[in-house]
Motif scaffolding. Structure first.
Motif, PDB file in Angstrom:
ATOM      1  N   ARG A  94       0.845  -1.187   0.000  1.00 36.13           N
ATOM      2  CA  ARG A  94       0.000   0.000   0.000  1.00 36.13           C
ATOM      3  C   ARG A  94       0.882   1.240   0.000  1.00 36.13           C
ATOM      4  O   ARG A  94       1.938   1.259   0.624  1.00 36.13           O
ATOM      5  N   THR A  95       0.407   2.306  -0.662  1.00 34.56           N
ATOM      6  CA  THR A  95       1.122   3.587  -0.691  1.00 34.56           C
ATOM      7  C   THR A  95       0.167   4.711  -0.313  1.00 34.56           C
ATOM      8  O   THR A  95      -0.940   4.787  -0.851  1.00 34.56           O
ATOM      9  N   TRP A  96       0.594   5.552   0.603  1.00 34.95           N
ATOM     10  CA  TRP A  96      -0.123   6.773   0.959  1.00 34.95           C
ATOM     11  C   TRP A  96       0.582   7.906   0.230  1.00 34.95           C
ATOM     12  O   TRP A  96       1.798   8.067   0.365  1.00 34.95           O
ATOM     13  N   GLU A  97      -0.148   8.731  -0.525  1.00 36.43           N
ATOM     14  CA  GLU A  97       0.465   9.676  -1.446  1.00 36.43           C
ATOM     15  C   GLU A  97       1.404  10.664  -0.783  1.00 36.43           C
ATOM     16  O   GLU A  97       2.454  10.952  -1.321  1.00 36.43           O
ATOM     17  N   GLU A  98       1.027  11.222   0.351  1.00 36.58           N
ATOM     18  CA  GLU A  98       1.931  12.198   0.963  1.00 36.58           C
ATOM     19  C   GLU A  98       1.551  12.453   2.407  1.00 36.58           C
ATOM     20  O   GLU A  98       0.380  12.516   2.757  1.00 36.58           O
ATOM     21  N   THR A  99       2.571  12.581   3.199  1.00 36.30           N
ATOM     22  CA  THR A  99       2.425  12.954   4.599  1.00 36.30           C
ATOM     23  C   THR A  99       3.378  14.103   4.853  1.00 36.30           C
ATOM     24  O   THR A  99       4.523  14.085   4.383  1.00 36.30           O
ATOM     25  N   ILE A 100       2.925  15.115   5.564  1.00 39.22           N
ATOM     26  CA  ILE A 100       3.801  16.232   5.924  1.00 39.22           C
ATOM     27  C   ILE A 100       4.538  15.847   7.196  1.00 39.22           C
ATOM     28  O   ILE A 100       3.920  15.509   8.212  1.00 39.22           O
ATOM     29  N   ILE A 101       5.850  15.874   7.130  1.00 44.01           N
ATOM     30  CA  ILE A 101       6.664  15.543   8.297  1.00 44.01           C
ATOM     31  C   ILE A 101       6.614  16.697   9.283  1.00 44.01           C
ATOM     32  O   ILE A 101       6.870  17.848   8.929  1.00 44.01           O
ATOM     33  N   LEU A 102       6.277  16.380  10.521  1.00 40.52           N
ATOM     34  CA  LEU A 102       6.214  17.369  11.590  1.00 40.52           C
ATOM     35  C   LEU A 102       7.433  17.278  12.496  1.00 40.52           C
ATOM     36  O   LEU A 102       7.836  18.275  13.093  1.00 40.52           O
ATOM     37  N   LYS A 103       8.013  16.079  12.583  1.00 41.66           N
ATOM     38  CA  LYS A 103       9.213  15.854  13.382  1.00 41.66           C
ATOM     39  C   LYS A 103       9.930  14.650  12.807  1.00 41.66           C
ATOM     40  O   LYS A 103       9.300  13.622  12.546  1.00 41.66           O
ATOM     41  N   GLY A 104      11.226  14.766  12.614  1.00 45.47           N
ATOM     42  CA  GLY A 104      12.010  13.644  12.110  1.00 45.47           C
ATOM     43  C   GLY A 104      13.325  13.546  12.851  1.00 45.47           C
ATOM     44  O   GLY A 104      14.215  14.361  12.623  1.00 45.47           O
ATOM     45  N   THR A 105      13.421  12.587  13.765  1.00 46.52           N
ATOM     46  CA  THR A 105      14.646  12.388  14.540  1.00 46.52           C
ATOM     47  C   THR A 105      14.990  10.902  14.558  1.00 46.52           C
ATOM     48  O   THR A 105      14.229  10.075  14.064  1.00 46.52           O
TER      49      THR A 105
ATOM     50  N   ILE B 122       7.125  11.887  13.131  1.00 48.24           N
ATOM     51  CA  ILE B 122       5.719  12.209  13.286  1.00 48.24           C
ATOM     52  C   ILE B 122       5.289  12.976  12.045  1.00 48.24           C
ATOM     53  O   ILE B 122       5.977  13.903  11.608  1.00 48.24           O
ATOM     54  N   GLY B 123       4.169  12.555  11.475  1.00 50.29           N
ATOM     55  CA  GLY B 123       3.657  13.205  10.284  1.00 50.29           C
ATOM     56  C   GLY B 123       2.168  13.445  10.386  1.00 50.29           C
ATOM     57  O   GLY B 123       1.495  12.909  11.269  1.00 50.29           O
ATOM     58  N   GLY B 124       1.677  14.260   9.477  1.00 48.61           N
ATOM     59  CA  GLY B 124       0.245  14.539   9.428  1.00 48.61           C
ATOM     60  C   GLY B 124      -0.249  14.495   7.997  1.00 48.61           C
ATOM     61  O   GLY B 124       0.492  14.813   7.066  1.00 48.61           O
ATOM     62  N   ASN B 125      -1.489  14.091   7.834  1.00 50.02           N
ATOM     63  CA  ASN B 125      -2.099  14.109   6.517  1.00 50.02           C
ATOM     64  C   ASN B 125      -3.612  14.243   6.669  1.00 50.02           C
ATOM     65  O   ASN B 125      -4.155  14.104   7.759  1.00 50.02           O
ATOM     66  N   ASP B 126      -4.277  14.530   5.556  1.00 52.57           N
ATOM     67  CA  ASP B 126      -5.724  14.707   5.579  1.00 52.57           C
ATOM     68  C   ASP B 126      -6.278  14.412   4.193  1.00 52.57           C
ATOM     69  O   ASP B 126      -5.862  15.025   3.212  1.00 52.57           O
ATOM     70  N   ARG B 127      -7.179  13.461   4.126  1.00 54.27           N
ATOM     71  CA  ARG B 127      -7.867  13.086   2.893  1.00 54.27           C
ATOM     72  C   ARG B 127      -6.886  12.835   1.743  1.00 54.27           C
ATOM     73  O   ARG B 127      -7.037  13.366   0.644  1.00 54.27           O
TER      74      ARG B 127
ATOM     75  N   ILE C 104      -2.683  11.894  12.395  1.00 51.77           N
ATOM     76  CA  ILE C 104      -1.301  12.079  12.835  1.00 51.77           C
ATOM     77  C   ILE C 104      -0.680  10.695  12.888  1.00 51.77           C
ATOM     78  O   ILE C 104      -1.243   9.762  13.481  1.00 51.77           O
ATOM     79  N   CYS C 105       0.487  10.549  12.254  1.00 49.24           N
ATOM     80  CA  CYS C 105       1.172   9.257  12.148  1.00 49.24           C
ATOM     81  C   CYS C 105       2.421   9.263  13.013  1.00 49.24           C
ATOM     82  O   CYS C 105       3.185  10.233  12.983  1.00 49.24           O
ATOM     83  N   TYR C 106       2.617   8.189  13.737  1.00 47.32           N
ATOM     84  CA  TYR C 106       3.779   8.042  14.619  1.00 47.32           C
ATOM     85  C   TYR C 106       4.578   6.822  14.170  1.00 47.32           C
ATOM     86  O   TYR C 106       4.041   5.715  14.097  1.00 47.32           O
ATOM     87  N   PHE C 107       5.838   7.046  13.853  1.00 49.04           N
ATOM     88  CA  PHE C 107       6.748   5.972  13.452  1.00 49.04           C
ATOM     89  C   PHE C 107       7.994   6.040  14.312  1.00 49.04           C
ATOM     90  O   PHE C 107       8.378   7.105  14.780  1.00 49.04           O
ATOM     91  N   SER C 108       8.629   4.900  14.468  1.00 49.73           N
ATOM     92  CA  SER C 108       9.894   4.843  15.199  1.00 49.73           C
ATOM     93  C   SER C 108      10.839   3.894  14.488  1.00 49.73           C
ATOM     94  O   SER C 108      10.426   2.823  14.050  1.00 49.73           O
ATOM     95  N   PRO C 109      12.108   4.277  14.381  1.00 49.88           N
ATOM     96  CA  PRO C 109      13.076   3.345  13.813  1.00 49.88           C
ATOM     97  C   PRO C 109      13.446   2.221  14.783  1.00 49.88           C
ATOM     98  O   PRO C 109      14.190   1.320  14.426  1.00 49.88           O
ATOM     99  N   ASP C 110      12.899   2.257  16.001  1.00 53.60           N
ATOM    100  CA  ASP C 110      13.221   1.259  17.020  1.00 53.60           C
ATOM    101  C   ASP C 110      12.087   0.277  17.305  1.00 53.60           C
ATOM    102  O   ASP C 110      12.333  -0.802  17.837  1.00 53.60           O
ATOM    103  N   ASN C 111      10.849   0.646  17.000  1.00 51.05           N
ATOM    104  CA  ASN C 111       9.691  -0.180  17.360  1.00 51.05           C
ATOM    105  C   ASN C 111       9.116  -0.909  16.160  1.00 51.05           C
ATOM    106  O   ASN C 111       9.116  -0.393  15.052  1.00 51.05           O
TER     107      ASN C 111
END
Length: 175
Positions: free
Chosen positions: A23-34, A39-44, A62-69
């Motif tokens: 699956r591909t989500w077209e675009e998410t705006i990155i709010l924090k990248g460490t 953390i990203g956000g998207n809408d419709r 709001i999407c939460y990702f971790s390179p550790d989890n």
């Protein structure tokens, strides 16, 4: 691994264990990248399935990702509260193309009252056999389900009261 910077727009791609695009989500705006979290956000946004079918998400998220989890969390902002959808999958990676992870079928849906339900156990069992998931992957995923449930019960990380609302306010500033 490099990390996307705040304000950049990037697709998200999920794959299956056998390497096929899921699956591909077209675009998410990155709010924090460490190195600890992305953390990203998207809408419709437009979502494309592996078979070519397309659909749009129905609400801001709001999407939460971790390179550790071995999971990621999507907080969907609806009129009756925040719903969460958690994908059990490999830790996120990032390259110039997209944020990427392997989806391992198991999901947890969380309702605004913080009750939750483990989903797709049958799909996991089927794909575990078909794609020959190694026992080490099975062990880490089972451990990750327990970790995720612990986070839900403790209201930790993206489940912390106010987390989604605060990051949604940041997202609105980028739109």
């Amino acid at each position: 691994m490099s990390f996307p910077t705040a304000g950049t727009k990037i697709p998200i791609q999920s794959y299956k264990h056998n390497g096929t695009l899921h699956r591909t989500w077209e675009e998410t705006i990155i709010l924090k990248g460490t190195s600890k979290e992305i953390i990203g956000g998207n809408d419709r946004i437009l979502v494309t399935e592996s078979d070519g079918r397309q659909w749009r998400t129905r609400e801001p998220a709001i999407c939460y990702f971790s390179p550790d989890n071995w999971f990621n969390v999507i907080g969907m902002i609806r009129t009756d509260g925040i719903y969460y959808y958690c994908n059990l999958g490999s830790p996120i990676t990032h390259d110039e193309e997209a944020l990427k992870y392997i989806d391992y079928d198991l999901d947890i849906k969380i309702y605004p009252d913080m009750t939750y339900k483990l989903l797709d156990e049958d799909e996991y069992a089927l794909h575990k056999k078909e794609m020959e998931y190694p026992e080490a992957i099975d062990r880490v995923l089972q451990k990750s389900v327990k970790q995720l449930i612990s986070w839900i019960n403790q209201r930790k990380g993206p489940f912390e009261p106010g987390f989604i609302d605060e990051w949604y306010e940041q997202f609105l500033q980028y739109r």
